[in-house]
Design a protein around this motif. Structure first.
Motif, mmCIF file in Angstrom:
data_model
loop_
_atom_site.group_PDB
_atom_site.id
_atom_site.type_symbol
_atom_site.label_atom_id
_atom_site.label_comp_id
_atom_site.label_asym_id
_atom_site.label_seq_id
_atom_site.Cartn_x
_atom_site.Cartn_y
_atom_site.Cartn_z
ATOM 1 N N VAL A 1 -6.250 -2.559 1.815
ATOM 2 C CA VAL A 1 -6.739 -3.028 1.337
ATOM 3 C C VAL A 1 -8.272 -4.735 1.885
ATOM 4 O O VAL A 1 -9.210 -4.573 1.751
ATOM 5 C CB VAL A 1 -6.655 -3.317 -0.218
ATOM 6 C CG1 VAL A 1 -7.599 -4.499 -1.049
ATOM 7 C CG2 VAL A 1 -5.692 -2.430 -0.607
ATOM 8 N N ALA A 2 -7.372 -5.563 2.524
ATOM 9 C CA ALA A 2 -8.037 -6.482 3.476
ATOM 10 C C ALA A 2 -8.983 -6.140 3.664
ATOM 11 O O ALA A 2 -10.464 -6.710 4.403
ATOM 12 C CB ALA A 2 -6.971 -6.967 4.024
ATOM 13 N N ALA A 3 -9.182 -4.729 4.831
ATOM 14 C CA ALA A 3 -9.918 -4.566 6.131
ATOM 15 C C ALA A 3 -11.475 -2.990 4.897
ATOM 16 O O ALA A 3 -12.247 -2.710 5.347
ATOM 17 C CB ALA A 3 -9.439 -3.778 6.790
ATOM 18 N N ARG B 1 6.337 4.277 5.368
ATOM 19 C CA ARG B 1 4.567 3.344 4.789
ATOM 20 C C ARG B 1 4.004 4.142 4.572
ATOM 21 O O ARG B 1 2.573 3.340 4.272
ATOM 22 C CB ARG B 1 4.415 2.616 6.411
ATOM 23 C CG ARG B 1 5.262 1.635 6.519
ATOM 24 C CD ARG B 1 5.771 0.555 5.772
ATOM 25 N NE ARG B 1 4.153 -0.255 5.845
ATOM 26 C CZ ARG B 1 3.993 -1.267 6.945
ATOM 27 N NH1 ARG B 1 4.715 -0.877 7.848
ATOM 28 N NH2 ARG B 1 3.148 -1.616 6.449
ATOM 29 N N TRP B 2 3.735 5.688 4.306
ATOM 30 C CA TRP B 2 2.481 5.931 4.043
ATOM 31 C C TRP B 2 3.202 7.001 2.703
ATOM 32 O O TRP B 2 4.558 7.560 2.560
ATOM 33 C CB TRP B 2 2.138 7.223 5.190
ATOM 34 C CG TRP B 2 1.124 7.246 6.108
ATOM 35 C CD1 TRP B 2 2.162 6.005 6.614
ATOM 36 C CD2 TRP B 2 0.152 6.041 6.334
ATOM 37 N NE1 TRP B 2 1.027 5.891 8.004
ATOM 38 C CE2 TRP B 2 0.023 6.046 7.276
ATOM 39 C CE3 TRP B 2 -1.064 7.363 5.558
ATOM 40 C CZ2 TRP B 2 -1.650 5.280 7.938
ATOM 41 C CZ3 TRP B 2 -2.855 6.272 5.978
ATOM 42 C CH2 TRP B 2 -2.662 5.825 7.408
ATOM 43 N N MET B 3 2.130 7.926 1.672
ATOM 44 C CA MET B 3 2.903 8.419 0.502
ATOM 45 C C MET B 3 1.607 9.444 0.065
ATOM 46 O O MET B 3 0.694 8.956 0.028
ATOM 47 C CB MET B 3 3.746 7.887 -0.702
ATOM 48 C CG MET B 3 4.104 8.453 -1.545
ATOM 49 S SD MET B 3 5.162 6.485 -2.418
ATOM 50 C CE MET B 3 3.675 6.057 -3.854
ATOM 51 N N ASP C 1 -0.007 -1.254 3.057
ATOM 52 C CA ASP C 1 -0.517 -2.449 3.878
ATOM 53 C C ASP C 1 0.068 -3.452 3.254
ATOM 54 O O ASP C 1 0.030 -4.387 4.872
ATOM 55 C CB ASP C 1 -1.985 -2.123 3.877
ATOM 56 C CG ASP C 1 -2.676 -2.882 2.157
ATOM 57 O OD1 ASP C 1 -1.493 -2.280 1.494
ATOM 58 O OD2 ASP C 1 -3.129 -3.619 1.872
ATOM 59 N N ARG C 2 0.703 -3.886 2.547
ATOM 60 C CA ARG C 2 1.423 -5.405 2.635
ATOM 61 C C ARG C 2 3.170 -5.055 2.120
ATOM 62 O O ARG C 2 3.008 -5.624 0.845
ATOM 63 C CB ARG C 2 0.941 -5.954 1.510
ATOM 64 C CG ARG C 2 -1.090 -6.248 1.574
ATOM 65 C CD ARG C 2 -1.116 -6.929 0.129
ATOM 66 N NE ARG C 2 -1.765 -6.027 -0.282
ATOM 67 C CZ ARG C 2 -1.714 -6.230 -1.830
ATOM 68 N NH1 ARG C 2 -0.609 -6.887 -1.769
ATOM 69 N NH2 ARG C 2 -1.284 -5.348 -3.072
#
Length: 300
Positions: free
Chosen positions: A85-87, A35-37, A131-132
């Motif tokens: 991004v939403a945060a 989920r990370w890169m 994040d999505r």
């Protein structure tokens, strides 16, 4: 009886692994997997293909995935909250093998910490978070439906390997180097960075699998995994170790131009898939639900 021998996930693409006894399965892969890169200034993924020492960074996410702690090879640590991004986190357009998609960028303090511990040749280094995952990155439409997505893995949600195929490959490596014990040494499964390792099969049986059930979950076996230079890297030291296993795969398990070890999986899911499809546990039974013709191997 085929069974799940081990589970592995990689919270940050190309960094060190975690090997839990159980893991939740989401439509885009194991929960918390890739989920990370790391990316460069242009948003392109930075991996062990570019720099083997990336694999020596050890990532540990919090239980809910909201916080990631990184430990560098020098022993220093850095903690970062998962951006969204939403945060309000900056949006980043990133790329894996030329496929571009959206992610959220961690703060500049994280970039600075990484830049101090990675080779200067990379210049700017950023850490991004998917994040999505339900909508960001579609799987290659040749192998999946339009709503099926993948994490920041190379292309598919999960990678399966088998202990029998590794034993066979190691036997071929030993045969190819009868006078050099160092080159003939058996390679560990960690070189191949799988998610699911299955024991109790015949060597290369997975070449003919098309659908499998592991525990209570079903998976489509969509594509063999072509291997690269990362498999020549000692995952414990970060050192390149010579031409094996690529040399042996080229002689004994090559399909066209692909040096193959392992099979890519896509979870079978309902049309309105929940975020968690179920849980896999080491020891779960593995049942082959559908076979197909194994592709013809090139012969040495």
């Amino acid at each position: 009886m085929p069974h799940l021998a081990s589970l592995h996930l990689y919270p940050v693409k190309s960094m060190y692994r975690l090997s839990p006894s159980s893991a939740r399965v989401q439509p885009w892969g194991l929960a918390g997997d890739r989920r990370w890169m790391l990316v460069d200034a242009g948003g392109t993924a930075l991996t062990q293909r570019d720099e083997p020492s990336i694999g020596q960074f050890r990532p540990v996410p919090s239980a809910d995935g909201s916080v990631l702690t990184l430990t560098a090879p020098d022993g220093s640590t850095h903690t970062v909250e998962a951006p969204a991004v939403a945060a309000g986190a900056p949006a980043a357009e990133v790329a894996v093998f030329g496929t571009r998609f959206g992610a959220a960028e961690a703060g500049k303090e994280t970039s600075a910490w990484l830049a101090e511990r990675l080779p200067a040749k990379f210049g700017e280094v950023r850490l991004v978070h998917l994040d999505r995952p339900a909508e960001s990155r579609p799987i290659d439409p040749r192998y999946a439906g339009p709503a099926e997505t993948v994490s920041m893995a190379d292309g598919y949600p999960l990678l399966l390997t088998t202990t029998a195929s590794l034993a066979e490959l190691n036997a071929r490596i030993a045969e190819d180097h009868p006078d050099d014990p160092r080159k003939a040494a058996a390679l560990p499964m960690e070189r191949f960075r799988p998610n699911l390792v299955v024991a109790g099969t015949e060597p290369w049986a997975e070449d003919g699998w098309r659908r499998v059930r592991v525990g209570g979950l079903e998976f489509r076996v969509v594509k063999p995994c072509g291997r690269c230079v990362v498999t020549t890297t000692d995952q414990e030291t970060g050192e390149r170790r010579g031409p094996e296993p690529l040399r042996a795969l080229g002689r004994h398990h090559r399909f066209g131009q692909k040096l193959v070890f392992g099979q890519n999986l896509v979870p079978v899911r309902p049309a309105r898939a929940p975020e968690v499809l179920g849980t896999l546990t080491v020891g779960d039974g593995v049942e082959v639900l559908e076979h197909g013709p194994a592709p013809e191997r090139n012969r040495p």
